[in-house]
Motif scaffolding. Structure first.
Motif, short mmCIF file in Angstrom:
data_model
loop_
_atom_site.label_atom_id
_atom_site.label_comp_id
_atom_site.label_asym_id
_atom_site.label_seq_id
_atom_site.Cartn_x
_atom_site.Cartn_y
_atom_site.Cartn_z
N VAL A 101 0.83 -1.20 0.02
CA VAL A 101 -0.01 -0.05 0.06
C VAL A 101 0.71 1.29 -0.10
O VAL A 101 1.68 1.41 0.84
CB VAL A 101 -1.06 -0.17 1.26
CG1 VAL A 101 -1.74 1.38 1.40
CG2 VAL A 101 -1.81 -1.29 1.11
N VAL A 102 0.70 2.07 -0.99
CA VAL A 102 1.72 3.37 -1.16
C VAL A 102 0.59 4.53 -0.65
O VAL A 102 -0.31 4.76 -1.33
CB VAL A 102 2.16 3.48 -2.39
CG1 VAL A 102 2.84 4.68 -2.68
CG2 VAL A 102 3.00 2.15 -2.85
N THR A 103 1.03 5.34 0.22
CA THR A 103 0.12 6.48 0.61
C THR A 103 1.09 7.58 0.92
O THR A 103 2.26 7.44 1.05
CB THR A 103 -0.61 5.88 2.00
OG1 THR A 103 -1.63 6.84 2.37
CG2 THR A 103 0.05 5.62 3.13
N ALA A 104 0.45 8.88 1.30
CA ALA A 104 1.20 9.88 1.64
C ALA A 104 0.31 10.90 2.30
O ALA A 104 -0.79 10.75 2.66
CB ALA A 104 1.64 10.64 0.32
N PRO A 105 1.14 11.92 3.18
CA PRO A 105 0.11 12.86 3.92
C PRO A 105 -0.69 13.48 2.95
O PRO A 105 -1.72 14.03 3.76
CB PRO A 105 1.32 13.78 4.37
CG PRO A 105 2.59 12.98 4.33
CD PRO A 105 2.42 12.31 3.18
N GLY A 106 -0.62 13.70 1.68
CA GLY A 106 -1.52 14.56 0.97
C GLY A 106 -1.28 14.36 -0.59
O GLY A 106 -0.39 13.49 -0.92
N PRO A 107 -2.15 15.07 -1.41
CA PRO A 107 -1.94 14.95 -2.90
C PRO A 107 -0.48 15.50 -3.42
O PRO A 107 0.00 16.51 -2.82
CB PRO A 107 -3.17 15.57 -3.30
CG PRO A 107 -3.30 16.59 -2.19
CD PRO A 107 -2.98 15.98 -1.16
N GLY A 108 -0.17 15.05 -4.47
CA GLY A 108 0.76 15.38 -5.18
C GLY A 108 2.21 15.23 -4.65
O GLY A 108 3.20 15.79 -4.97
N SER A 109 2.30 13.97 -3.96
CA SER A 109 3.36 13.67 -3.28
C SER A 109 4.38 12.74 -4.28
O SER A 109 5.43 12.53 -3.88
CB SER A 109 3.21 12.72 -2.00
OG SER A 109 2.61 13.55 -1.07
N GLY A 110 3.64 12.17 -5.33
CA GLY A 110 4.31 11.24 -6.23
C GLY A 110 4.17 9.75 -6.09
O GLY A 110 4.99 9.02 -6.28
N LYS A 111 2.87 9.32 -5.54
CA LYS A 111 2.60 8.10 -5.18
C LYS A 111 2.72 7.26 -6.36
O LYS A 111 3.09 6.05 -6.37
CB LYS A 111 1.14 8.01 -4.37
CG LYS A 111 1.49 8.87 -2.94
CD LYS A 111 0.01 8.52 -2.41
CE LYS A 111 -1.30 9.03 -2.96
NZ LYS A 111 -1.20 10.40 -3.07
#
Length: 486
Positions: free
Chosen positions: A172-182
């Motif tokens: 699962v690839v996630t990030a704190p917010g959008p535009g992070s490059g997931k």
């Protein structure tokens, strides 16, 4: 508050869809989670009844076969980008998310720093994480991304990135917010896994936009407002329309990147199992609304809140007019105005009548209550008292906090703490109520009403202090302010 979304149905059918997608591929599936995997407050606001941690609960059923990779952009580290809903920077949120995921039984041992171009702040952050025993990988900026497919799908493109070591079949690839490059991380891993003889697949869990709702549906417009800083644009998926003759909604970044994904899959498998960006998704939210009209109203409220938020940032010098103009256009497309937010009208009417700053709250049953600045209290503090008195059935003229208690607090604020504003803030009012509650029944009744304020709407005719803003967030109150500095 009333619910317009069936969370239990969502958990069931969304889990089924993800399991189907895992079975579609061989050794490993990279599942990109768009939006927030945890604390998805935007979704819970526009879909009343959606649990902020619903996606995490769903994945908990597959925790033994899953691991989580957290992605953060070096650009966001460099500019100290802040999660507006929590008030913390993205680099701090990576650690918070890791702690939450680990406490829920998930394996989290990797962080990927994307858009890396030698930023010293990214280097410092990597050293910090490594001291904590966290594996950190760099993914580089690729010139011409996402249009230069030949370069991206080569040793000078994805081939230059660090290979992220994983050990479980579902990543699962996630990030704190959008535009992070997931997505780029997922695609880079497909390239790297293929070099190592590992058959890997990719799927996307993008909460918004909702593919099977109209392009200008309020829920999809609310997504555009929420990502105005990224300049995302909802679009009809042309690949889906060509392949199936059916209209589906996606957004510009996924549509732009689809040729890259198509090239990768063709190189790995000989053909792409997906005929469109929409095919990549596993989003079932559009099937789980129990009251679409209520969700539409909530989405329109969210657009207006985003507009006020952008206006206040502009007044504070934190952004340019482009974001404000973008959300203003979204409001026109949704055919709404700030006057559709009832508490805005009530607060402004109170200010016009009294000639001083005011605030107003819309309670769950639609009741509007307002308050104004006084010598003792700020408008937000006075509003909390008025609202809790109303909910507790305490007469409006009844004073909950006596002046003899307020005056010493004011003296301490001004004389000893050298403050300029003697009026009590929201947190100070709540502390005063707490002190009085053991011996004062009305204060105790008022305090007991605080949980009933969760989900209520508040507007202030003046920008509030950080203290007051955080108090409203902790109470679960949706706040907007006019872009008026004190």
């Amino acid at each position: 508050m009333k619910n317009g979304f069936d969370n239990e149905k969502y958990l069931k059918i969304q889990t089924e869809r993800i399991r189907e997608r895992i079975a579609q591929f061989g050794d490993k599936l990279y599942l990109e989670f768009g939006g927030k995997l945890f604390d998805d407050n935007h979704a819970s606001r526009v879909l009343p009844g959606f649990a902020p941690d619903a996606k995490l609960k769903m994945l908990s059923q597959m925790a033994d076969s899953a691991e989580i990779v957290i992605v953060i952009s070096a650009v966001d580290i460099e500019k100290n980008k802040v999660r507006s809903d929590l008030g913390i920077t993205y680099d701090m949120d990576v650690l918070r998310l890791r702690e939450v995921f680990t406490s829920r039984g998930f394996l989290v041992n990797s962080v990927v720093i994307t858009h890396y171009n030698g930023q010293s702040s990214a280097d410092s952050y990597r050293k910090k994480l490594r001291r904590m025993g966290i594996k950190v990988y760099y993914h580089h900026t690729i010139e011409g991304y996402p249009n230069n497919v030949a370069l991206i799908d080569s040793e000078e493109g994805f081939g230059k990135n660090d290979y992220v070591e994983t050990s479980r079949p579902l990543v699962v690839v996630t990030a704190p917010g959008p535009g992070s490059g997931k997505m780029a991380v997922c695609l880079s891993q497909l390239y790297q896994e293929h070099k190592r003889g590992i058959k890997a697949g990719y799927a996307k869990f993008e909460t918004f936009p909702i593919w099977n709702l109209p392009l200008k549906h309020p829920l999809n417009l609310a997504y555009e407002a929420a990502t105005a800083d990224l300049n995302d644009i909802n679009m009809i998926d042309p690949f889906h329309l060509e392949a199936y003759g059916q209209t589906a909604v996606n957004y510009n970044r996924d549509i732009e990147i689809f040729p890259v994904l198509n090239s990768l899959f063709e190189g790995i498998y000989g053909e792409n199992p997906y005929k469109s960006p929409t095919d990549m998704g596993v989003n079932m939210i559009g099937y789980c609304m129990s009251d679409e009209q209520l969700c539409c109203k909530a989405a329109c409220d969210e657009i207006i809140r985003r507009y006020f938020g952008a206006l206040c940032k502009l007044a504070s010098g934190d952004l340019n007019e482009a974001e404000v103009n973008k959300i203003s256009l979204v409001m026109k497309q949704a055919r709404i105005s700030v006057e559709d937010r009832k508490c805005v009208v009530a607060a402004r009417q109170r200010q016009a009548h009294t000639g001083t700053h005011a605030s107003a709250i819309e309670l769950e049953d639609g009741t509007l209550i307002s308050a104004q600045t006084s010598d003792l209290l700020g408008p937000s503090a006075a509003l909390l008292l008025n609202a809790t008195k109303h909910l507790a059935g305490i007469p409006h003229q009844e004073k909950l906090i006596p002046q003899w208690l307020i005056e010493p607090i004011q003296k301490t604020k001004v004389d000893y703490l050298h403050g300029h504003n003697p009026r009590l803030h929201t947190d100070e009012v709540l502390v005063a109520l707490s002190v009085l509650s053991p011996t004062d029944e009305n204060c105790r009744k008022a305090l007991n009403q605080l949980p009933r304020l969760k989900g209520c709407q508040v507007h202030s005719t003046v920008m509030l202090s950080e203290v007051d803003t955080k108090t409203f967030k902790k109470l679960g109150i949706d706040l907007t302010c006019d872009p008026q500095l004190k």
